[in-house]
Design a protein around this motif. Structure first.
Motif, PDB file in Angstrom:
ATOM      1  N   ARG A 571       0.828  -1.196   0.000  1.00 43.86           N
ATOM      2  CA  ARG A 571       0.000   0.000   0.000  1.00 43.86           C
ATOM      3  C   ARG A 571       0.874   1.262   0.000  1.00 43.86           C
ATOM      4  O   ARG A 571       0.568   2.258  -0.665  1.00 43.86           O
ATOM      5  CB  ARG A 571      -0.932   0.003   1.213  1.00 43.86           C
ATOM      6  N   ALA A 572       1.974   1.202   0.727  1.00 41.01           N
ATOM      7  CA  ALA A 572       2.838   2.379   0.833  1.00 41.01           C
ATOM      8  C   ALA A 572       3.438   2.764  -0.514  1.00 41.01           C
ATOM      9  O   ALA A 572       3.487   3.956  -0.861  1.00 41.01           O
ATOM     10  CB  ALA A 572       3.942   2.123   1.857  1.00 41.01           C
ATOM     11  N   VAL A 573       3.920   1.788  -1.294  1.00 44.03           N
ATOM     12  CA  VAL A 573       4.514   2.146  -2.585  1.00 44.03           C
ATOM     13  C   VAL A 573       3.435   2.588  -3.574  1.00 44.03           C
ATOM     14  O   VAL A 573       3.674   3.467  -4.414  1.00 44.03           O
ATOM     15  CB  VAL A 573       5.370   1.001  -3.178  1.00 44.03           C
ATOM     16  N   ILE A 574       2.248   1.990  -3.509  1.00 40.50           N
ATOM     17  CA  ILE A 574       1.150   2.422  -4.368  1.00 40.50           C
ATOM     18  C   ILE A 574       0.776   3.875  -4.057  1.00 40.50           C
ATOM     19  O   ILE A 574       0.643   4.714  -4.967  1.00 40.50           O
ATOM     20  CB  ILE A 574      -0.063   1.492  -4.200  1.00 40.50           C
ATOM     21  N   ALA A 628       7.622   8.932 -16.300  1.00 37.30           N
ATOM     22  CA  ALA A 628       7.334   7.786 -15.437  1.00 37.30           C
ATOM     23  C   ALA A 628       7.740   8.138 -14.015  1.00 37.30           C
ATOM     24  O   ALA A 628       8.797   8.734 -13.790  1.00 37.30           O
ATOM     25  CB  ALA A 628       8.079   6.541 -15.912  1.00 37.30           C
ATOM     26  N   VAL A 629       6.887   7.770 -13.073  1.00 34.44           N
ATOM     27  CA  VAL A 629       7.165   7.995 -11.651  1.00 34.44           C
ATOM     28  C   VAL A 629       6.996   6.665 -10.932  1.00 34.44           C
ATOM     29  O   VAL A 629       5.977   5.986 -11.104  1.00 34.44           O
ATOM     30  CB  VAL A 629       6.221   9.054 -11.044  1.00 34.44           C
ATOM     31  N   SER A 630       7.976   6.314 -10.142  1.00 30.30           N
ATOM     32  CA  SER A 630       7.963   5.008  -9.487  1.00 30.30           C
ATOM     33  C   SER A 630       8.340   5.137  -8.022  1.00 30.30           C
ATOM     34  O   SER A 630       9.066   6.055  -7.630  1.00 30.30           O
ATOM     35  CB  SER A 630       8.939   4.059 -10.190  1.00 30.30           C
ATOM     36  N   ALA A 631       7.848   4.209  -7.222  1.00 26.24           N
ATOM     37  CA  ALA A 631       8.289   4.063  -5.831  1.00 26.24           C
ATOM     38  C   ALA A 631       8.667   2.609  -5.612  1.00 26.24           C
ATOM     39  O   ALA A 631       8.001   1.696  -6.122  1.00 26.24           O
ATOM     40  CB  ALA A 631       7.187   4.481  -4.858  1.00 26.24           C
ATOM     41  N   ILE A 632       9.742   2.396  -4.863  1.00 28.64           N
ATOM     42  CA  ILE A 632      10.228   1.041  -4.635  1.00 28.64           C
ATOM     43  C   ILE A 632      10.616   0.869  -3.175  1.00 28.64           C
ATOM     44  O   ILE A 632      11.170   1.767  -2.542  1.00 28.64           O
ATOM     45  CB  ILE A 632      11.430   0.708  -5.557  1.00 28.64           C
ATOM     46  N   ASP A 633      10.295  -0.288  -2.656  1.00 29.65           N
ATOM     47  CA  ASP A 633      10.696  -0.709  -1.311  1.00 29.65           C
ATOM     48  C   ASP A 633      11.502  -1.985  -1.474  1.00 29.65           C
ATOM     49  O   ASP A 633      10.947  -3.050  -1.764  1.00 29.65           O
ATOM     50  CB  ASP A 633       9.446  -0.944  -0.456  1.00 29.65           C
ATOM     51  N   SER A 634      12.815  -1.866  -1.321  1.00 29.21           N
ATOM     52  CA  SER A 634      13.667  -3.057  -1.441  1.00 29.21           C
ATOM     53  C   SER A 634      14.414  -3.342  -0.149  1.00 29.21           C
ATOM     54  O   SER A 634      15.531  -3.841  -0.143  1.00 29.21           O
ATOM     55  CB  SER A 634      14.647  -2.916  -2.612  1.00 29.21           C
ATOM     56  N   GLY A 635      13.750  -3.005   0.967  1.00 30.78           N
ATOM     57  CA  GLY A 635      14.326  -3.327   2.268  1.00 30.78           C
ATOM     58  C   GLY A 635      15.422  -2.340   2.655  1.00 30.78           C
ATOM     59  O   GLY A 635      15.382  -1.165   2.287  1.00 30.78           O
ATOM     60  N   ILE A 694      12.452   6.090  -3.225  1.00 32.90           N
ATOM     61  CA  ILE A 694      12.817   4.901  -2.453  1.00 32.90           C
ATOM     62  C   ILE A 694      12.196   4.978  -1.068  1.00 32.90           C
ATOM     63  O   ILE A 694      12.361   5.978  -0.361  1.00 32.90           O
ATOM     64  CB  ILE A 694      14.342   4.764  -2.343  1.00 32.90           C
ATOM     65  N   VAL A 695      11.501   3.927  -0.692  1.00 30.86           N
ATOM     66  CA  VAL A 695      10.931   3.838   0.647  1.00 30.86           C
ATOM     67  C   VAL A 695      12.011   3.324   1.592  1.00 30.86           C
ATOM     68  O   VAL A 695      12.599   2.263   1.357  1.00 30.86           O
ATOM     69  CB  VAL A 695       9.711   2.898   0.669  1.00 30.86           C
ATOM     70  N   GLU A 696      12.277   4.060   2.632  1.00 22.85           N
ATOM     71  CA  GLU A 696      13.326   3.666   3.570  1.00 22.85           C
ATOM     72  C   GLU A 696      12.791   2.619   4.545  1.00 22.85           C
ATOM     73  O   GLU A 696      11.733   2.803   5.148  1.00 22.85           O
ATOM     74  CB  GLU A 696      13.839   4.885   4.332  1.00 22.85           C
ATOM     75  N   ARG A 697      13.539   1.526   4.680  1.00 21.53           N
ATOM     76  CA  ARG A 697      13.176   0.444   5.596  1.00 21.53           C
ATOM     77  C   ARG A 697      14.392   0.050   6.413  1.00 21.53           C
ATOM     78  O   ARG A 697      14.945  -1.047   6.261  1.00 21.53           O
ATOM     79  CB  ARG A 697      12.652  -0.759   4.823  1.00 21.53           C
ATOM     80  N   PRO A 698      14.868   0.920   7.288  1.00 21.15           N
ATOM     81  CA  PRO A 698      16.077   0.596   8.068  1.00 21.15           C
ATOM     82  C   PRO A 698      15.892  -0.653   8.914  1.00 21.15           C
ATOM     83  O   PRO A 698      14.864  -0.848   9.554  1.00 21.15           O
ATOM     84  CB  PRO A 698      16.279   1.850   8.944  1.00 21.15           C
TER      85      PRO A 698
END
Length: 747
Positions: A571-574, A628-635, A694-698
């Motif tokens: 949901r967060a990246v969407i 193009a606009v993108s969001a990614i969560d790769s940990g 980029i979604v931060e996932r420390p």
């Protein structure tokens, strides 16, 4: 190149002066730092690839001169993994990345980590190196504590030294001098906490870029060894061709020719200089007579051919009971065969040395599997073959790298002593590399009276998406020998990470679903792994259907996705993508549209959403993605710029596949043998902007990044075209002819 040519085994390197021996309790050493940030691993298992190569000296070496070497079994393919792995090791070892020598995939020196594939380098190798480095740091602190007579908690590691509060210090090299680090790793590591990072999470410039942009030696194509010969292969004109007649005399008499090599259908020429080899190859090809047969499928009705070749059906996912109650949407989607399109044709160098050791330099994605396949082809013991990875100019999947390596190896055994360089020609790369498999996807979905997806039936038809070595039969040279090796039979294999079925099971909440893979063991066109495997086409089909269901439900496409998504990270990246794109339901300019796509790669790696704006020219059929606009969560983030590089590149590659790329063939031969007959995205068609957030996932585990964008980007383009012209396109690629036909039908 002396180190590459030497007879060095990994263990002999490691066993040299200066690796750390442990004469104290590991548990006590590790217990002297804060608890690990990552979740506990199951008893007996080790993090990442440490579980396959469990000794610390397989990953970290510290010498008496205070030099530090880190080993990885993963290969640099242009994804920036060398830089990211250096950052991980430097962070945990408390030193600068420049202070580390990184050794990548090499059967003589590195751990065996199989293939560099599936966006798993950081998940597996990065995790292994980080934990190994943390454990080495703990051991260094414990050893220094013993020598200083203080508690390890009173010491700190910094700049390749351990420092005491009273000013005393010992270098890493002094702590390990004359000893070995041959000790089994522990399940738990005292990893550094995110708030203390100095190197991880920073955009370190990629170390592989300078040579590539300045024209320095960067690729295996650039490798030059003393006395090196140049070879070219003459590949058959079609998959089933048999060499029936050959006159070699005129070719052998050409200037500079050293040898003509023939073994059954394997045919090559060797010369002193490269252009001599090219000219001789052309002369030899003109002199060869081949008997050809029609073995390729009918391209004019490829979906029917795929269904005809079905031999087995596997259940990918099943839950609840399918229903036809409610509004029904049905669709059939197709994907053609597509190529890797490596800018530099495949290349390798091999040398049969007087001592009976065969050295091979290759841009293969799996040095250990390739070694096994080459050894089998040549009937040599594996320990007499060494494969060293060098970068190639273009990859991301199973292209012709392994085949060129096998060509060079086979020729080198015929001419022992001198290195032999083989490079394919452009038409050979286009005609003979293993293609990404064609696919057929059928969807039948129903909406209930609340506008929610009640039932989902998804059927896909496809070959296996990986025939990598895999045995000598995966190599063209071995197949073409007089005593040929046969490919291993393809098997239906459904696993969590997926193959042709990768991402076929939607991440959305759907109570009743059934996903089936109709498996094709026969491969009339040579196929294997192309970046993202089945995820590209499966996500394209799923996300195109999601948009159509949203239209049926009269709900905004982004809102429709959120209504069916429970995973908070998804949901967060969407939501972030929609926000940064400026997603809304305002009227777009004429012939322009917006589209959205989402997937979690393999349903277990990176989360990615992308929104695009596209413009369609109805008269010409040209589609241009404007932005193009993108969001990614790769940990956990290692190198933000690296994540952006990968995501931007994946979006552009997906746009190219989606708008342009398809292999063409008749019943006998491949006909798309150059860049004119196989067009790709050109600079004039690149979007004005590609933004990646980029979604931060420390503290979270690493997730794969490299292949996350392909499926969502294809879907976003498809949905933008649908929004622009009011008609859905179901067959990839969306060529100008197909766009014009769709526009005409919508008037």
């Amino acid at each position: 190149m002396s180190i590459l040519q030497g007879e060095i085994s990994r263990r002999s390197v490691i066993a040299g002066t200066g690796a750390l021996v442990v004469s104290f309790s590991l548990a006590r050493a590790f217990a002297q730092e804060p608890p690990p940030a990552t979740p506990p691993t199951p008893p007996g298992s080790l993090p990442g690839s440490l579980d396959d190569d469990r000794f610390l000296d397989s990953w970290i070496r510290i010498d008496a001169d205070n030099s530090v070497t880190v080993f990885t079994g993963k290969a640099e393919l242009g994804q920036g993994v060398r830089t990211a792995l250096l950052q991980v090791a430097a962070e945990e070892l408390e030193l600068a990345p420049a202070d580390i020598q990184l050794v990548t995939a090499d059967t003589g020196r590195s751990p065996d980590e199989g293939f560099t594939a599936g966006s798993q380098s950081m998940q597996n190798s990065g995790t292994a190196i980080r934990n190994a480095a943390a454990q080495v740091r703990a051991l260094l602190l414990a050893e220094a504590a013993k020598r200083f007579g203080v508690a390890a908690t009173e010491l700190k590691a910094e700049n390749r030294s351990v420092l005491a509060s009273d000013g005393r210090s010992l270098t890493y090299g002094e702590l390990v001098s004359g000893q070995m680090l041959h000790v089994e790793a522990q399940p738990q590591s005292a990893l550094k906490q995110p708030g203390t990072f100095r190197v991880m999470g920073k955009s370190l410039p990629r170390i592989d870029i300078p040579a590539k942009v300045t024209g320095a030696a960067a690729y295996v194509h650039d490798l030059r060894l003393d006395g090196m010969l140049h070879a070219r292969v003459v590949l058959p004109p079609s998959p089933a061709a048999e060499l029936t007649e050959l006159e070699t005399g005129p070719t052998e008499a050409m200037p500079g020719i050293v040898s003509v090599v023939r073994d059954g259908n394997f045919l090559a020429v060797v010369a002193e200089k490269e252009f001599q080899a090219v000219n001789a190859m052309r002369a030899l090809a003109a002199a060869a007579r081949w008997q050809e047969k029609e073995t390729l499928p009918d391209q004019t009705d490829l979906p029917a051919e795929l269904q005809r070749l079905e031999r087995k059906v596997g259940t990918v996912a099943e839950a609840g009971v399918l229903s036809s109650n409610g509004q029904i949407f049905e669709a059939t989607y197709t994907r053609p065969y597509q190529i890797h399109g490596s800018i530099g044709p495949s290349c390798a160098v091999a040398q049969m040395k007087p001592n009976g050791i065969l050295d091979v330099w290759s841009h293969t994605q799996g040095v250990f599997p390739d070694r096994a396949a080459i050894a089998e082809m040549l009937a040599m013991p594996e320990d007499r073959v060494r494969v060293v990875h060098m970068e190639g100019s273009g990859c991301y999947g199973h292209n012709g790298a392994d085949d060129a390596a096998a060509d060079a190896a086979l020729i080198a055994t015929k001419l022992p002593g001198r290195p032999v360089r083989v490079q394919w020609m452009r038409e050979q790369e286009h005609s003979w590399e293993p293609y990404g498999p064609a696919m057929l996807m059928k969807v039948r979905a129903t909406l209930d009276d609340q506008g929610k997806i009640a039932s989902w039936a998804y059927d896909l038809w496809s070959n296996t998406h990986s025939t990598r070595p895999g045995g000598a039969g995966a190599l063209l040279a071995a197949r073409h020998k007089a005593q040929p090796f046969q490919p291993k039979p393809a098997k239906l294999n459904i696993s969590p990470s997926g193959n042709g079925d990768r991402n076929a099971n939607p991440l959305y909440t759907i109570p009743n679903r059934r996903v089936l893979w109709h498996f094709l063991p026969d491969m009339p066109v040579r196929v294997s792994a192309l970046r993202a495997l089945g995820a590209y086409a499966n996500v394209f089909a799923i996300e195109s259907t999601i948009d159509e269901l949203a239209l049926m439900a009269k709900v905004d496409p982004v809102e429709f996705r959120l209504r069916h998504m429970e995973d908070p990270r998804a949901r967060a990246v969407i939501e972030l993508t929609a926000e940064r794109f400026g997603w809304n339901n305002s009227q777009m300019p004429r012939n322009s549209g917006r589209g959205f796509g989402f997937a979690r790669y393999k349903n277990l790696a990176a989360y990615l959403a992308v929104a695009v704006e596209a413009a369609v020219e109805p008269e010409t059929g040209r589609v241009r993605v404007v932005r193009a606009v993108s969001a990614i969560d790769s940990g956990e983030i290692i190198n933000p710029d690296g994540i952006r590089n990968q995501t931007e590149g994946g979006i552009l590659q997906s746009i190219s596949w989606t708008l342009y790329e398809a292999v063409a063939f008749d019943r006998t031969r491949i006909t798309s043998t150059d860049w004119s007959s196989y067009p790709i995205l050109r600079f004039a068609s690149v979007p004005d902007r590609v933004d990646v957030h980029i979604v931060e996932r420390p503290g979270e585990p690493f997730l794969g990044t490299g292949e996350a964008a392909q499926g969502p980007a294809a879907a976003a383009v498809a949905n933008a075209i649908r929004n622009a012209i009011g008609t859905r396109l179901y067959d990839l690629p969306f060529t100008r002819e197909r766009i014009r036909a769709a526009v005409t039908s919508s008037y």
